[in-house]
Design a protein around this motif. Structure first.
Motif, PDB file in Angstrom:
ATOM      1  N   GLN A  31       0.451  -0.912  -0.076  1.00 51.54           N
ATOM      2  CA  GLN A  31       0.005   0.476   0.132  1.00 51.54           C
ATOM      3  C   GLN A  31       1.118   1.366  -0.109  1.00 51.54           C
ATOM      4  O   GLN A  31       0.371   2.296  -1.390  1.00 51.54           O
ATOM      5  N   LEU A  32       1.528   1.244   0.894  1.00 50.18           N
ATOM      6  CA  LEU A  32       2.250   2.824   1.145  1.00 50.18           C
ATOM      7  C   LEU A  32       3.627   2.628  -0.642  1.00 50.18           C
ATOM      8  O   LEU A  32       4.246   3.655  -0.261  1.00 50.18           O
ATOM      9  N   THR A  33       4.315   1.587  -0.712  1.00 55.02           N
ATOM     10  CA  THR A  33       4.902   1.359  -2.286  1.00 55.02           C
ATOM     11  C   THR A  33       4.641   1.855  -3.321  1.00 55.02           C
ATOM     12  O   THR A  33       5.135   1.914  -4.244  1.00 55.02           O
ATOM     13  N   GLN A  34       3.100   2.301  -3.421  1.00 52.19           N
ATOM     14  CA  GLN A  34       2.096   2.110  -4.521  1.00 52.19           C
ATOM     15  C   GLN A  34       1.922   0.900  -5.327  1.00 52.19           C
ATOM     16  O   GLN A  34       2.605   1.493  -6.401  1.00 52.19           O
ATOM     17  N   THR A  35       2.895   0.068  -4.646  1.00 51.52           N
ATOM     18  CA  THR A  35       2.458  -1.619  -6.007  1.00 51.52           C
ATOM     19  C   THR A  35       1.624  -3.080  -5.188  1.00 51.52           C
ATOM     20  O   THR A  35       0.810  -2.326  -3.831  1.00 51.52           O
ATOM     21  N   LYS A  36       1.960  -3.963  -5.919  1.00 53.64           N
ATOM     22  CA  LYS A  36       1.166  -5.022  -6.120  1.00 53.64           C
ATOM     23  C   LYS A  36       1.565  -5.499  -4.760  1.00 53.64           C
ATOM     24  O   LYS A  36       2.875  -5.712  -4.715  1.00 53.64           O
ATOM     25  N   PRO A  37       1.428  -6.577  -3.932  1.00 61.19           N
ATOM     26  CA  PRO A  37       2.181  -7.823  -2.442  1.00 61.19           C
ATOM     27  C   PRO A  37       2.717  -8.368  -3.880  1.00 61.19           C
ATOM     28  O   PRO A  37       3.399  -9.019  -2.611  1.00 61.19           O
ATOM     29  N   SER A  38       2.461  -9.028  -5.217  1.00 55.39           N
ATOM     30  CA  SER A  38       3.399  -9.494  -5.417  1.00 55.39           C
ATOM     31  C   SER A  38       4.556  -8.736  -5.263  1.00 55.39           C
ATOM     32  O   SER A  38       5.967 -10.113  -5.539  1.00 55.39           O
ATOM     33  N   SER A  39       4.630  -7.908  -5.556  1.00 55.80           N
ATOM     34  CA  SER A  39       5.496  -6.813  -6.508  1.00 55.80           C
ATOM     35  C   SER A  39       6.664  -6.755  -5.292  1.00 55.80           C
ATOM     36  O   SER A  39       7.835  -7.008  -5.033  1.00 55.80           O
ATOM     37  N   VAL A  40       6.137  -6.937  -3.675  1.00 58.03           N
ATOM     38  CA  VAL A  40       6.752  -6.778  -2.615  1.00 58.03           C
ATOM     39  C   VAL A  40       7.684  -7.969  -2.340  1.00 58.03           C
ATOM     40  O   VAL A  40       8.406  -7.818  -1.326  1.00 58.03           O
ATOM     41  N   SER A  41       6.903  -9.352  -2.198  1.00 56.00           N
ATOM     42  CA  SER A  41       7.653  -9.933  -2.204  1.00 56.00           C
ATOM     43  C   SER A  41       8.478 -10.390  -3.051  1.00 56.00           C
ATOM     44  O   SER A  41      10.079 -10.851  -2.137  1.00 56.00           O
ATOM     45  N   ASP A  42       8.765 -10.015  -3.746  1.00 58.23           N
ATOM     46  CA  ASP A  42       9.854  -9.844  -4.984  1.00 58.23           C
ATOM     47  C   ASP A  42      10.625  -9.291  -3.846  1.00 58.23           C
ATOM     48  O   ASP A  42      12.063  -9.680  -4.311  1.00 58.23           O
ATOM     49  N   MET A  43      11.138  -8.465  -3.880  1.00 56.96           N
ATOM     50  CA  MET A  43      11.259  -6.765  -3.305  1.00 56.96           C
ATOM     51  C   MET A  43      12.064  -7.840  -2.252  1.00 56.96           C
ATOM     52  O   MET A  43      13.205  -7.348  -1.907  1.00 56.96           O
TER      53      MET A  43
END
Lengths: 218, 218
Positions: A31-43
DNA sequence: ACAATTTTTTAGGTTTGTCTAAATTTTAAT
DNA sequence: ATTAAAATTTAGACAAACCTAAAAAATTGT
């Protein structure tokens, strides 16, 4: 070398961990990075490999010592730039966040040291948040709810969760602003309200209020 | 929206075109962007599609009107930041280029307007290069070699191609610096040397010299 | 004028950070 | 204690901007 994007993740994870609520969850970060949860997992996986975060699948994430050091560096830069924009370029305090989001990624130790000096080594940014020093030392902040009673322990308001007009007007009414000195007088068990001493005047505030206001020890 | 990378290409193409030498060739751009010529070809094709440059295969490239407008915006930002770093943060004039390379990409019209005001609307940066105004108007600069003789036409030194110590010492010797006012007195056909009037004193300089020094009309 | 060199472009690949859709794990409710 | 819902992760793709190696075009020297 830590990338623009990594710096953003570090900063956001730091804030989520510090706020206590649920810590840094994948969804909250997304939510805070304005991306999707899947992108967060990757990162998170990549940042874990680089030892910037401690991460176990499905278990949330926290910063390593190195990660925290880097996060505080970004936060320091962000807040110093905010001071610059408000004090030197006459921006309003609520206009500067976006700009500081960009400026915080300029990579130069010297630049920040000199900016700090130029600004007169400010302790707090225009929102009242504390500015970490060169070594990452930061004035600890917490919600009023989590403070405890202790002889002569004074707090300073540094910010709030909800900044609605209604709330700001209420603050004005009880004579509280960013320069107020606050002492905790009593905790009421029954409804979790609290009695505060605000600039010498005793005031009772609700549980909702104590959850909404951030203070730092003075 | 124009990307960080595109802004760099625009700025570099602008400078190459302005310098006259061979215009903006693929190799020259590659050298200044620190990339390979093949990457430049790729990028030029994309920028041509976006109407930022006029580009025909094997024929070099130049800026469209829109491209030039954007290039001048970047140059303006770069030079204003340089003034800030030198005048306000006490950096030396030869330390600020790299930093300004980063700061120039911060995207905000308001920021630059206010920075300009804060700095007192400077006309030239610490290297002597002219700062474009808000509408992209810029004091024209050229190499001394390309100036022409005209009654009362004075020039101001704004920079040089070769900044070796040897050259700077020579400048000092003939009493010329960034504040000098120069008038063209005579062009010598035979060896392409020129007679200049520097702060009232007549001095003959070589062809190599006239290729090395940039001036602007005053 | 044409062969040799230099410059530029194309083709195919890589990395970073993102996405969607599907699969998996955890949490919450009955 | 199951099952439904929510949160998270995996798999497979994509865009931007870069790379190397090879091909094509332009320039230069004799």
């Amino acid at each position: 070398m830590v990338s623009f994007t990594e710096e953003n993740y570090l900063k956001i994870i730091y804030k989520l961990c510090a706020s206590g609520d649920n810590g840094a969850t994948t969804n909250a970060i997304a939510q805070l990075t304005q991306t999707k949860p899947s992108s967060v997992s990757d990162m998170l996986k990549k940042m874990s490999d680089r030892q910037l975060v401690d991460y176990k699948k499905y278990q949330g994430v926290s910063l390593t010592e190195e990660g925290e050091r880097l996060a505080l560096r970004v936060i320091r830069r962000h807040r110093l730039w905010e001071v610059f924009l408000v004090e030197k370029l006459s921006f309003a305090w609520d206009e500067v966040h976006e700009l500081a989001e960009e400026l915080e990624h300029i990579e130069s130790e010297q630049l920040i040291i000199r900016l700090d000096e130029f600004l007169g080594f400010p302790q707090f940014d225009p929102h009242g948040d504390p500015i970490p020093d060169q070594h990452g030392k930061i004035t600890k902040v917490k919600k009023i709810k989590l403070t405890h009673i202790e002889e002569g322990l004074q707090y300073k308001i540094v910010g709030m969760e909800d900044t609605s007009d209604a709330f700001l007007q209420y603050l004005t009414k009880i004579g509280m602003d960013l320069s107020s000195k606050v002492t905790l007088v009593e905790k009421i068990e029954f409804d979790q309200s609290m009695v505060l001493n605000i600039n010498g005047k005793s005031t009772t505030v609700s549980h909702k209020f104590t959850e909404n206001v951030w203070v730092s020890e003075l």
